[in-house]
Design a protein around this motif. Structure first.
Motif, PDB file in Angstrom:
ATOM      1  N   MET A   1     -87.129  82.283  31.273  1.00 51.83           N
ATOM      2  CA  MET A   1     -86.416  82.019  32.527  1.00 51.83           C
ATOM      3  C   MET A   1     -84.923  81.753  32.291  1.00 51.83           C
ATOM      4  O   MET A   1     -84.172  81.544  33.216  1.00 51.83           O
ATOM      5  CB  MET A   1     -87.053  80.802  33.166  1.00 51.83           C
ATOM      6  CG  MET A   1     -87.396  80.802  34.639  1.00 51.83           C
ATOM      7  SD  MET A   1     -87.744  82.340  35.436  1.00 51.83           S
ATOM      8  CE  MET A   1     -89.469  82.175  35.617  1.00 51.83           C
ATOM      9  N   GLU A   2     -84.522  81.757  31.011  1.00 48.31           N
ATOM     10  CA  GLU A   2     -83.137  81.465  30.665  1.00 48.31           C
ATOM     11  C   GLU A   2     -82.170  82.421  31.357  1.00 48.31           C
ATOM     12  O   GLU A   2     -81.074  82.045  31.760  1.00 48.31           O
ATOM     13  CB  GLU A   2     -82.988  81.570  29.137  1.00 48.31           C
ATOM     14  CG  GLU A   2     -81.585  81.227  28.630  1.00 48.31           C
ATOM     15  CD  GLU A   2     -81.266  79.769  28.812  1.00 48.31           C
ATOM     16  OE1 GLU A   2     -80.061  79.446  28.921  1.00 48.31           O
ATOM     17  OE2 GLU A   2     -82.183  78.938  28.856  1.00 48.31           O
ATOM     18  N   LYS A   3     -82.620  83.642  31.519  1.00 48.28           N
ATOM     19  CA  LYS A   3     -81.783  84.676  32.127  1.00 48.28           C
ATOM     20  C   LYS A   3     -81.354  84.320  33.533  1.00 48.28           C
ATOM     21  O   LYS A   3     -80.314  84.766  34.001  1.00 48.28           O
ATOM     22  CB  LYS A   3     -82.584  85.987  32.136  1.00 48.28           C
ATOM     23  CG  LYS A   3     -81.876  87.163  32.777  1.00 48.28           C
ATOM     24  CD  LYS A   3     -82.778  88.380  32.748  1.00 48.28           C
ATOM     25  CE  LYS A   3     -82.127  89.563  33.450  1.00 48.28           C
ATOM     26  NZ  LYS A   3     -83.015  90.748  33.465  1.00 48.28           N
ATOM     27  N   TYR A   4     -82.115  83.477  34.209  1.00 47.09           N
ATOM     28  CA  TYR A   4     -81.872  83.220  35.620  1.00 47.09           C
ATOM     29  C   TYR A   4     -81.266  81.841  35.886  1.00 47.09           C
ATOM     30  O   TYR A   4     -81.278  81.385  37.007  1.00 47.09           O
ATOM     31  CB  TYR A   4     -83.190  83.382  36.397  1.00 47.09           C
ATOM     32  CG  TYR A   4     -83.748  84.772  36.273  1.00 47.09           C
ATOM     33  CD1 TYR A   4     -83.175  85.847  36.943  1.00 47.09           C
ATOM     34  CD2 TYR A   4     -84.832  85.031  35.438  1.00 47.09           C
ATOM     35  CE1 TYR A   4     -83.663  87.127  36.805  1.00 47.09           C
ATOM     36  CE2 TYR A   4     -85.336  86.309  35.297  1.00 47.09           C
ATOM     37  CZ  TYR A   4     -84.747  87.355  35.984  1.00 47.09           C
ATOM     38  OH  TYR A   4     -85.243  88.621  35.843  1.00 47.09           O
ATOM     39  N   GLN A   5     -80.758  81.193  34.835  1.00 45.75           N
ATOM     40  CA  GLN A   5     -80.096  79.921  35.049  1.00 45.75           C
ATOM     41  C   GLN A   5     -78.694  80.169  35.588  1.00 45.75           C
ATOM     42  O   GLN A   5     -77.901  80.884  34.964  1.00 45.75           O
ATOM     43  CB  GLN A   5     -80.047  79.114  33.742  1.00 45.75           C
ATOM     44  CG  GLN A   5     -81.423  78.719  33.223  1.00 45.75           C
ATOM     45  CD  GLN A   5     -82.243  77.984  34.271  1.00 45.75           C
ATOM     46  OE1 GLN A   5     -81.762  77.036  34.901  1.00 45.75           O
ATOM     47  NE2 GLN A   5     -83.477  78.423  34.471  1.00 45.75           N
ATOM     48  N   LEU A   6     -78.389  79.569  36.723  1.00 45.91           N
ATOM     49  CA  LEU A   6     -77.082  79.772  37.353  1.00 45.91           C
ATOM     50  C   LEU A   6     -76.210  78.539  37.172  1.00 45.91           C
ATOM     51  O   LEU A   6     -76.696  77.402  37.197  1.00 45.91           O
ATOM     52  CB  LEU A   6     -77.255  80.038  38.855  1.00 45.91           C
ATOM     53  CG  LEU A   6     -77.958  81.329  39.253  1.00 45.91           C
ATOM     54  CD1 LEU A   6     -78.066  81.398  40.773  1.00 45.91           C
ATOM     55  CD2 LEU A   6     -77.224  82.540  38.732  1.00 45.91           C
ATOM     56  N   LYS A   7     -74.933  78.771  37.031  1.00 47.25           N
ATOM     57  CA  LYS A   7     -73.987  77.669  36.986  1.00 47.25           C
ATOM     58  C   LYS A   7     -73.736  77.162  38.401  1.00 47.25           C
ATOM     59  O   LYS A   7     -73.773  77.917  39.363  1.00 47.25           O
ATOM     60  CB  LYS A   7     -72.679  78.137  36.349  1.00 47.25           C
ATOM     61  CG  LYS A   7     -72.830  78.576  34.900  1.00 47.25           C
ATOM     62  CD  LYS A   7     -71.515  79.101  34.340  1.00 47.25           C
ATOM     63  CE  LYS A   7     -71.685  79.577  32.894  1.00 47.25           C
ATOM     64  NZ  LYS A   7     -70.432  80.139  32.346  1.00 47.25           N
ATOM     65  N   GLU A   8     -73.452  75.879  38.500  1.00 45.45           N
ATOM     66  CA  GLU A   8     -73.223  75.276  39.813  1.00 45.45           C
ATOM     67  C   GLU A   8     -72.041  75.928  40.521  1.00 45.45           C
ATOM     68  O   GLU A   8     -72.077  76.131  41.732  1.00 45.45           O
ATOM     69  CB  GLU A   8     -72.980  73.770  39.660  1.00 45.45           C
ATOM     70  CG  GLU A   8     -72.806  73.018  40.966  1.00 45.45           C
ATOM     71  CD  GLU A   8     -74.056  73.039  41.845  1.00 45.45           C
ATOM     72  OE1 GLU A   8     -73.909  72.920  43.069  1.00 45.45           O
ATOM     73  OE2 GLU A   8     -75.165  73.167  41.298  1.00 45.45           O
ATOM     74  N   ARG A   9     -71.017  76.281  39.769  1.00 37.82           N
ATOM     75  CA  ARG A   9     -69.845  76.903  40.396  1.00 37.82           C
ATOM     76  C   ARG A   9     -70.187  78.271  40.984  1.00 37.82           C
ATOM     77  O   ARG A   9     -69.580  78.704  41.965  1.00 37.82           O
ATOM     78  CB  ARG A   9     -68.684  77.011  39.418  1.00 37.82           C
ATOM     79  CG  ARG A   9     -68.944  77.863  38.202  1.00 37.82           C
ATOM     80  CD  ARG A   9     -67.702  77.919  37.301  1.00 37.82           C
ATOM     81  NE  ARG A   9     -67.943  78.647  36.067  1.00 37.82           N
ATOM     82  CZ  ARG A   9     -67.978  79.973  35.966  1.00 37.82           C
ATOM     83  NH1 ARG A   9     -67.756  80.713  37.028  1.00 37.82           N
ATOM     84  NH2 ARG A   9     -68.208  80.555  34.803  1.00 37.82           N
ATOM     85  N   GLU A  10     -71.174  78.963  40.395  1.00 33.86           N
ATOM     86  CA  GLU A  10     -71.586  80.249  40.938  1.00 33.86           C
ATOM     87  C   GLU A  10     -72.335  80.064  42.252  1.00 33.86           C
ATOM     88  O   GLU A  10     -72.155  80.837  43.198  1.00 33.86           O
ATOM     89  CB  GLU A  10     -72.464  80.986  39.924  1.00 33.86           C
ATOM     90  CG  GLU A  10     -71.706  81.426  38.685  1.00 33.86           C
ATOM     91  CD  GLU A  10     -72.600  82.088  37.669  1.00 33.86           C
ATOM     92  OE1 GLU A  10     -72.194  83.141  37.103  1.00 33.86           O
ATOM     93  OE2 GLU A  10     -73.713  81.575  37.419  1.00 33.86           O
ATOM     94  N   ILE A  11     -73.170  79.040  42.309  1.00 33.11           N
ATOM     95  CA  ILE A  11     -73.878  78.745  43.557  1.00 33.11           C
ATOM     96  C   ILE A  11     -72.891  78.341  44.639  1.00 33.11           C
ATOM     97  O   ILE A  11     -72.983  78.776  45.791  1.00 33.11           O
ATOM     98  CB  ILE A  11     -74.933  77.637  43.333  1.00 33.11           C
ATOM     99  CG1 ILE A  11     -76.007  78.143  42.365  1.00 33.11           C
ATOM    100  CG2 ILE A  11     -75.552  77.199  44.653  1.00 33.11           C
ATOM    101  CD1 ILE A  11     -77.053  77.110  42.010  1.00 33.11           C
TER     102      ILE A  11
END
Length: 464
Positions: A1-11
């Motif tokens: 699932m590492e591939k789908y970790q998003l940074k808060e700034r991207e959200i």
């Protein structure tokens, strides 16, 4: 699932511009009907007819928006990113031109009504594509992770609530200030220009770069491999959970779209003091923000079905309270309106996910990827809500005897409160009953379907 970790700034790069976009389009949504009757000299009945006709056209566009997006091919942008870019500009200009005082250069009221209707269509036609693309962008960024999907929905709701506090506090004062400088009817358009400038800057500097990263252009072979329009519609009609979800959210949205435009009439006509609406919007915005902070925890504990049931039940209670106590007690209206925002905050934690889940379910069971169509179906209740709600407001006001500048009697005020509070409560009751007896998809099933579909999609891309 590492591939789908998003940074808060991207959200946040997605959440903030989308939240500010609401500052732009909520001005014509909230004040547009009153602007037509009070400043453009359009009768309530004519306004209701225009709402009915334009929303019927809008609904036709909504039906085909998903299939158009699915077939869109751009060498430079992904299918969702392209439509998000286009609708950024249609949202701003169409919202603005609905609130231009055309009485100085269009003599006939029918001409002014046609002018407004054209840009009303421009806004809402574009929102069909934008809402679908927003949901698709979440799917692109989060992948099959239900946790990230929930996180993106919750963050969007929180940012929306925070922005609502600001817009609720400043919108009417800005309209009033510019009205004193440039004329009563011009305050709306100038205020919207300020909001629109902020929206465009945030979109260009935050949203567009993130979309480019996650929504890549598709190969021609991938576009050609998409299902036909007929296949996409068949996959929706045969999806029972999608049908139930459609009716649930439609009933909820119609109720909301009756209540929202009548708020301005409540303060201007029934209480005779539109400036008090600023206080309501500010308090309501603060309440919505506070609720948005605790809503994710409540929604997680309740689950998708429980959150929908709880939200509908709380809304019914609030609308009944407004009907029974709102006429003589403004404080009651404020309290119940805040609680309505609370119920909405809980629902919003899963708003897009409800339809994505139905799309994942359909893809898994049929083998045809109808997730874009599922997100398009998410727009249909919104369109029906504006259609039925807008027509109900126009015809409802005409039915109870409303005319611009009228002297309000107790008989009229009581009839107004039935339209304002009781009718939305009845519509939310339909949502509640369907949520209890018809909605079956569990959170665990939805995550399983999404994971399996992601594997299938990766395998298909590998064969192209």
């Amino acid at each position: 699932m590492e591939k789908y970790q998003l940074k808060e700034r991207e959200i946040m790069a997605v959440a903030l511009p989308n939240a500010v976009s609401a500052m732009v389009h909520i001005v014509p949504v909230m004040f547009g009907m009153m602007f037509m009757t009070e400043y453009l000299g359009i009768s309530a009945a004519a306004m209701g007819t225009a709402m009915l006709v334009t929303k019927l056209l809008d609904y036709v566009v909504a039906i085909f928006a998903g299939s158009i997006i699915e077939k869109t091919h751009s060498k430079k942008y992904g299918k969702y990113a392209l439509w998000m870019r286009i609708t950024t500009f249609t949202l701003f200009f169409s919202s603005l031109l609905q609130l231009v005082d055309t009485s100085g250069f269009i003599a006939a009221p029918i001409g002014r009504l046609i002018f407004v209707s054209i840009f009303y269509c421009g806004l809402h036609f574009g929102m069909n594509f934008r809402a679908t693309s927003q949901g698709g962008l979440i799917q692109r960024m989060a992948g099959p992770s239900m946790e990230i999907r929930k996180r993106m929905n919750a963050r969007q709701a929180q940012v929306n609530a925070a922005v609502t506090i600001v817009s609720g506090a400043i919108t009417i004062p800005l309209i009033g200030y510019f009205a004193t400088k440039f004329g009563a009817a011009n305050g709306y358009a100038i205020t919207l220009i300020l909001f629109g400038a902020l929206f465009l800057v945030l979109s260009l500097t935050m949203l567009f770069p993130v979309m480019k990263k996650y929504d890549r252009p598709r190969e021609s072979a991938e576009v050609a491999n998409t299902p036909t329009v007929g296949q996409m519609f068949k996959s929706i009609i045969s999806n029972k959970q999608m049908i139930f979800m459609f009716f649930m959210i439609t009933s909820m949205t119609v109720g909301t779209q009756i209540f929202t435009p009548l708020l301005a009439y409540y303060f201007k006509v029934v209480t005779g003091n539109l400036s008090v609406m600023t206080l309501l919007l500010t308090i309501q915005g603060i309440g919505a923000f506070l609720f948005s902070l605790v809503a994710p925890a409540i929604a997680k504990k309740l689950g998708k079905k429980g959150a929908l049931i709880f939200s509908a039940a709380l809304s019914i209670t609030c609308y009944l309270g407004i009907w029974l106590f709102g006429l003589n007690h403004v404080w009651a209206l404020v309290a119940f309106a805040c609680l309505i925002k609370g119920s909405d905050a809980i629902y919003r934690c899963f708003a897009i996910n409800y339809f994505l889940d139905c799309g994942e379910y359909g893809y898994y069971t049929t083998g045809q990827d109808n997730r874009t169509m599922a997100l398009t179906v998410m727009n249909w209740p919104i369109k029906i809500g504006f259609l039925a709600g807008g027509a109900a407001v126009g015809y409802g006001l005409a039915l109870i005897g409303y005319t611009a500048g009228m002297e309000v009697t107790s008989v009229f005020a009581n009839k107004f409160m039935v339209l304002f509070g009781l009718l939305p409560a009845v519509l939310f009751l339909v949502t509640l009953l369907l949520a209890i007896f018809a909605y079956k998809l569990t959170d665990e099933q939805a995550e399983f379907y999404a994971t399996e579909n992601n594997k299938r999609e990766a395998a298909l891309k590998g064969t192209l």
